[in-house]
Design an enzyme around this catalytic site. Structure first.
Site, mmCIF file in Angstrom:
data_model
loop_
_atom_site.group_PDB
_atom_site.id
_atom_site.type_symbol
_atom_site.label_atom_id
_atom_site.label_comp_id
_atom_site.label_asym_id
_atom_site.label_seq_id
_atom_site.Cartn_x
_atom_site.Cartn_y
_atom_site.Cartn_z
ATOM 1 C CG ASP A 9 -3.245 8.551 -12.915
ATOM 2 O OD1 ASP A 9 -3.751 8.055 -11.892
ATOM 3 O OD2 ASP A 9 -3.917 8.981 -13.870
ATOM 4 C CD GLU A 22 -4.542 3.890 -1.895
ATOM 5 O OE1 GLU A 22 -4.870 4.033 -0.708
ATOM 6 O OE2 GLU A 22 -5.356 4.007 -2.837
ATOM 7 C CG ASP A 29 -1.870 1.147 1.271
ATOM 8 O OD1 ASP A 29 -2.854 1.100 0.532
ATOM 9 O OD2 ASP A 29 -1.626 2.105 2.035
#
Length: 198
Positions: free
Chosen positions: A94, A120, A77
């Protein structure tokens, strides 16, 4: 008679030409079908495997997991990713996702599956003990630390929280659940770390 032979030769030549064109069309179709299959199992932004492909391959790999050859999963993460989007915008977010994905591939080995799990979060699967995958996750965190994030956006700092688990049974969902619980503990205890036990 000569006219008949000439006509047959012309027909044969036309047939060969049509066959050549058909072969070219078939090759184009095969390439297009391969591309469609690839798109169907790839996350368009990061070029890693997508969630569906992760579960298909993960369940297949879990079927072969044993005490001697466990299957390990790292749930990765990006810490405080919402801050990245809120501070620098979604295009920059992005770009961060793409760079993290590339670094995950840098530590992956042949036979691993690297996938975008959602948002994410990423998953790295490896047919190996958790300690082995955990070592690669420490390498990944080192790559993240050394990356010049300020070249992406001034003042940017990126860290990862990672939970690693292994299974010797065919229960892939439980493997991901165990990795997720460890990831939660890392986040609860301050983030920017890897946990592969407890």
């Amino acid at each position: 008679m000569l006219a008949r032979i000439q006509s047959l030769q012309d027909q044969a030549r036309e047939e060969r030409q049509r066959n050549t064109e058909l072969q070219a069309h078939l090759q184009e179709l095969r390439a297009l079908n391969a591309r469609i299959r690839e798109l169907g199992r790839t996350d368009h932004l990061t070029r890693l495997a997508n969630r569906e492909h992760l579960f298909t391959e993960g369940q297949h790999l879990a079927q072969t997991a044993t005490d001697h050859t466990p299957l390990s999963a790292a749930l990765i993460d990006i810490d405080h990713f919402k801050v990245v989007n809120d501070t620098w915008g979604h295009q920059t977010g992005d770009l961060v996702l793409q760079r993290v994905a590339r670094m995950i591939l840098d530590v992956a080995r042949p036979g691993d599956i690297a996938a975008r799990y959602g948002g994410e979060e990423f998953v790295l699967l490896r047919p190996a003990p958790a300690g082995d995958l955990s070592a690669s996750c420490h390498d990944l965190q080192q790559l993240i630390r050394l990356h010049p994030w300020s070249s992406v956006a001034p003042g940017m700092h990126v860290t990862l929280s990672i939970g690693v688990a292994q299974t010797t049974t065919p229960d892939f969902d439980r493997l991901l659940g165990d990795a997720d619980r460890r990831l939660y503990r890392v986040k609860r205890d301050g983030r920017n770390s890897t946990l592969d036990h407890g």
